[in-house]
Scaffold this active site. Sequence first.
Site, PDB file in Angstrom:
ATOM      1  N   PHE A 141       0.860  -1.180   0.000  1.00 31.35           N
ATOM      2  CA  PHE A 141       0.000   0.000   0.000  1.00 31.35           C
ATOM      3  C   PHE A 141       0.897   1.231   0.000  1.00 31.35           C
ATOM      4  O   PHE A 141       1.575   1.523   0.983  1.00 31.35           O
ATOM      5  CB  PHE A 141      -0.942   0.062   1.199  1.00 31.35           C
ATOM      6  CG  PHE A 141      -1.844   1.262   1.144  1.00 31.35           C
ATOM      7  CD1 PHE A 141      -2.988   1.237   0.367  1.00 31.35           C
ATOM      8  CD2 PHE A 141      -1.525   2.425   1.828  1.00 31.35           C
ATOM      9  CE1 PHE A 141      -3.810   2.367   0.274  1.00 31.35           C
ATOM     10  CE2 PHE A 141      -2.338   3.549   1.732  1.00 31.35           C
ATOM     11  CZ  PHE A 141      -3.487   3.514   0.960  1.00 31.35           C
ATOM     12  N   ASP A 226       9.656   2.993   1.493  1.00 33.03           N
ATOM     13  CA  ASP A 226       8.454   3.747   1.860  1.00 33.03           C
ATOM     14  C   ASP A 226       8.278   3.612   3.375  1.00 33.03           C
ATOM     15  O   ASP A 226       7.736   2.629   3.871  1.00 33.03           O
ATOM     16  CB  ASP A 226       7.246   3.191   1.115  1.00 33.03           C
ATOM     17  CG  ASP A 226       5.948   3.916   1.465  1.00 33.03           C
ATOM     18  OD1 ASP A 226       5.922   4.634   2.483  1.00 33.03           O
ATOM     19  OD2 ASP A 226       4.953   3.740   0.733  1.00 33.03           O
ATOM     20  N   LYS A 255       3.111  11.377   6.806  1.00 30.24           N
ATOM     21  CA  LYS A 255       2.333  11.178   8.028  1.00 30.24           C
ATOM     22  C   LYS A 255       2.931  11.876   9.240  1.00 30.24           C
ATOM     23  O   LYS A 255       2.690  13.061   9.441  1.00 30.24           O
ATOM     24  CB  LYS A 255       2.115   9.688   8.271  1.00 30.24           C
ATOM     25  CG  LYS A 255       1.220   9.037   7.216  1.00 30.24           C
ATOM     26  CD  LYS A 255       0.706   7.700   7.635  1.00 30.24           C
ATOM     27  CE  LYS A 255      -0.116   7.040   6.520  1.00 30.24           C
ATOM     28  NZ  LYS A 255      -1.359   7.740   6.203  1.00 30.24           N
TER      29      LYS A 255
END
Length: 401
Positions: A141, A226, A255
């Site tokens: 994801f 990531d 984030k």
Amino acid sequence: MATTDRAIASAEAHSAHNYHPLPVVIASADGAWMTDVEGRRFLDMLAGYSALNFGHGNRRLIDAAKAQLERVTLTSRAFHHDRFADFCTQLAELCGMEMVLPMNTGAEAVETAVKTARKWGYRTKGVPDGTAKIIVAADNFHGRTTTIISFSTDEEARADYGPYTPGFEIVPYGDLAALDAAMTDNTVAVLLEPIQGEAGVLVPPPGYLAGVRELTRARNVLFIADEIQSGLGRTGKTFALEHEGVVPDMYVLGKALGGGVVPVSAVVSSAEILGVFRPGEHGSTFGGNPLACAVALEVIAMLRTGEYQQRAAELGDHLHHELGLMTTGGAVETVRGRGLWAGVDISPSYGTGREISEKLMDRGVLVKDTHGSTIRIAPPLVISKEDLDWGLEQLRAVLTR
């Protein structure tokens, strides 16, 4: 109609149904706790998918944002501003890298990493134009843009969005032999999550990430990590790759970099790799804006102390010990994760992940399900041990027949 029901009904009527939130309406939050519109308190055990590593309303971050709001919030990249150089310098130093390309959202940063790898492949590696390949892992994801979902194996994320962007090859996560076999002279990058968050907090086999680093280095291929969810303290280290002593060619961050205050993301790499860009070839009006830089600079300063990483490591050990005890009763099948991050597979006989999440909500704990019977636990790193234990006690109660 009650306040909560009215707010949910209005949201359902006037917003696209691209999310299926739990039926709670949050009005305020502080630290690890949130309060809804009717005054009920809830322990946040999700932390905005790790965007809120430092808790809700963190005073240092709010003060940094307020101070910057009084000065200047946006200049665009048409001009320099007085927070930009410090942000880029200090984030590069935190990552052990040389150069930063700031964006806003995690998906933007992943798109930037993809563009960087392709441009590097053509200009530096010498791959023929239009033939660059990037290898990714199944069950990944990385975001929801058209290009990113083109290399997703989640049909819920992919379906009905074709035609899909070419140039990607998918291999099983954790399988070094499959990765090696997929590499060709036209491979420019391997893009991986060191821990797959949305897939259920999947931790790869020991030695896998070090093996990826060895393979990519041997084949002159970029290793792109990531660390949007796994980075910035969540796993007990600044970066999840540190658990295997691995340094990638490129970090993708987001984030927690914005502290749950503003969206901040970045690609961090060497001057050789990010140096492939020339003015006008890539950009963002809001990327690296003064407000974002001010908040991110405070995040970097907080991480430099090491206290949040240590807290995640110590409380994470406790979390996994307690969750491990739950596997003996039959309700919990498997627990995975690292630091203050866990994927908990619930036996289907006890309910779906959604049903367990709703039962926990009724007891004042907020988590979120994924892939059927899995719930994710990722509280703010500032949570107290007492609050963590209380949240785990609610999970035990929900799973007791």
